[in-house]
Design a protein around this motif. Structure first.
Motif, PDB file in Angstrom:
ATOM      1  N   ILE A 232       0.833  -1.244  -0.305  1.00  0.00           N
ATOM      2  CA  ILE A 232      -0.062   0.028   0.193  1.00  0.00           C
ATOM      3  C   ILE A 232       1.065   1.014  -0.372  1.00  0.00           C
ATOM      4  O   ILE A 232       0.630   1.825  -1.272  1.00  0.00           O
ATOM      5  CB  ILE A 232      -0.934  -0.315   1.174  1.00  0.00           C
ATOM      6  N   LEU A 233       2.073   1.233   0.524  1.00  0.00           N
ATOM      7  CA  LEU A 233       3.218   2.793   1.465  1.00  0.00           C
ATOM      8  C   LEU A 233       3.540   2.596  -0.605  1.00  0.00           C
ATOM      9  O   LEU A 233       3.958   3.973  -0.850  1.00  0.00           O
ATOM     10  CB  LEU A 233       4.177   2.065   1.841  1.00  0.00           C
TER      11      LEU A 233
ATOM     12  N   ALA B 204       1.443   4.432  -3.169  1.00  0.00           N
ATOM     13  CA  ALA B 204       1.138   5.326  -2.677  1.00  0.00           C
ATOM     14  C   ALA B 204       2.115   6.044  -2.902  1.00  0.00           C
ATOM     15  O   ALA B 204       1.830   6.929  -3.721  1.00  0.00           O
ATOM     16  CB  ALA B 204       0.801   6.005  -0.867  1.00  0.00           C
TER      17      ALA B 204
ATOM     18  N   LEU C 291      -1.741  -0.739 -10.022  1.00  0.00           N
ATOM     19  CA  LEU C 291      -1.288  -0.259  -8.433  1.00  0.00           C
ATOM     20  C   LEU C 291      -0.661  -1.423  -7.709  1.00  0.00           C
ATOM     21  O   LEU C 291       0.342  -1.193  -7.180  1.00  0.00           O
ATOM     22  CB  LEU C 291      -2.258  -0.455  -7.225  1.00  0.00           C
TER      23      LEU C 291
ATOM     24  N   PRO D  63      -4.138   3.080  -2.517  1.00  0.00           N
ATOM     25  CA  PRO D  63      -3.608   3.835  -1.456  1.00  0.00           C
ATOM     26  C   PRO D  63      -4.068   4.350  -0.128  1.00  0.00           C
ATOM     27  O   PRO D  63      -5.400   4.910  -0.499  1.00  0.00           O
ATOM     28  CB  PRO D  63      -2.634   4.860  -2.389  1.00  0.00           C
TER      29      PRO D  63
END
Length: 304
Positions: A5-6, A9, A105, A126
């Motif tokens: 996820i980081l 983002a 993603l 994110p």
């Protein structure tokens, strides 16, 4: 999972910086994000093809019918442009395709079924971005050929292209050069090396014309395109699951999520079908406006 996820983002943030210039040049979003002072309006964006623009129009009108102030910024561009716009606050909401968004993603995503894709996408989004309930309606990527080409080379599946791909020109949107669901995946998963690649539009009239007129012999078209049946084209079966489930799903800034927004867009998703998309795309091809088609669909389902 937190790391992915980081990482996603961070990738969004980097792309947002490079996308700012593109947005300013094409001006689909108007002023730079810093100039936006109205925090109550939900700005609905779309990709640069008719179905996405129609869905964005449907979302905006459905929300407006519930008293929510909305605006639309249609025809922004590819995912590489509009996704950073969502992150930087230039837009708040857009209709997305679950599998393609997941692959964007997470380049290593392997989910394929609608349920698995939705679960993986929810985890990959994110911070600050949320997804609502996906629709059962899908618009899947496909590799299309004419009936004549299918008969000439005995093509039924994408895998059947392997012995003859070197003789054929592949057509698709420019993004297909670098996407897993494009040239990269066709080569890695199916071992396909085409004679050349011709950059066209996103499954639109340029692609259709090039395919029908034999300027390309295989092309990226979408399952909800009425031109497939109208022109007796053949969509080759994706036997190795290159293309994941592409359920339509609202992707929205978390700051704009409310009970009313959620219930309204969930109702749209519940009512929408793949057959609806085929019919509405046919109307758009016959030059009906987004507003007219959206209004009539919403009225039919008592959502406006």
């Amino acid at each position: 999972m937190a790391f992915s996820i980081l990482k996603a983002a961070g990738a969004f943030a980097l792309m947002a910086l490079s996308a700012t210039t593109t947005l300013a040049q094409t001006d689909p979003l108007g002023a730079a994000p810093a100039a936006r002072t109205d925090k109550t309006t939900i700005i609905v964006g779309s990709a640069d093809f008719p179905e996405s623009q129609l869905l964005a129009t449907i979302y905006a009108k459905a929300l407006a019918a519930k008293g929510i102030k909305t605006d639309t910024k249609l025809n922004i561009g590819s995912r590489e442009v509009y996704m950073p716009a969502l992150l930087d606050g230039s837009i708040d909401l857009l209709p997305e395709y679950a599998g393609a968004t997941l692959s964007y993603l997470d380049k290593n995503a392997t989910a394929h079924s609608p349920e698995d894709v939705a679960k993986a996408l929810k985890a990959a989004l994110p911070a600050g971005v949320s997804m609502l309930t996906p629709s059962q309606a899908q618009d899947s990527d496909g590799v299309a050929v004419t009936r004549a080409t299918a008969e000439k080379y005995k093509l039924k599946t994408i895998a059947d292209l392997a012995p003859v791909a070197s003789q054929l020109v592949l057509g698709g949107p420019p993004e297909w050069k670098t996407r897993k669901e494009g040239i990269i995946g066709l080569k890695e998963l199916y071992g396909l090396e085409f004679k050349s690649f011709k950059s066209l539009d996103v499954g639109g009239p340029l692609t259709l014309s090039a395919l029908v007129n034999d300027q390309v012999q295989a092309a990226n078209l979408f399952s909800t395109d009425p031109a497939i049946a109208d022109n007796k084209l053949v969509i080759l079966e994706d036997v190795k699951n290159l293309f994941p489930a592409q359920n339509i799903v609202p992707v929205i800034a978390k700051a704009k999520v409310s009970d009313v927004v959620t219930k309204t867009l969930d109702a749209v998703s519940a009512a929408l079908t793949t057959d609806d998309l085929i019919v509405m795309n046919g109307r758009l091809a016959n030059h009906d406006s987004f507003d007219v088609v959206a209004d009539e669909w919403l009225a039919k389902h008592k959502l406006n």
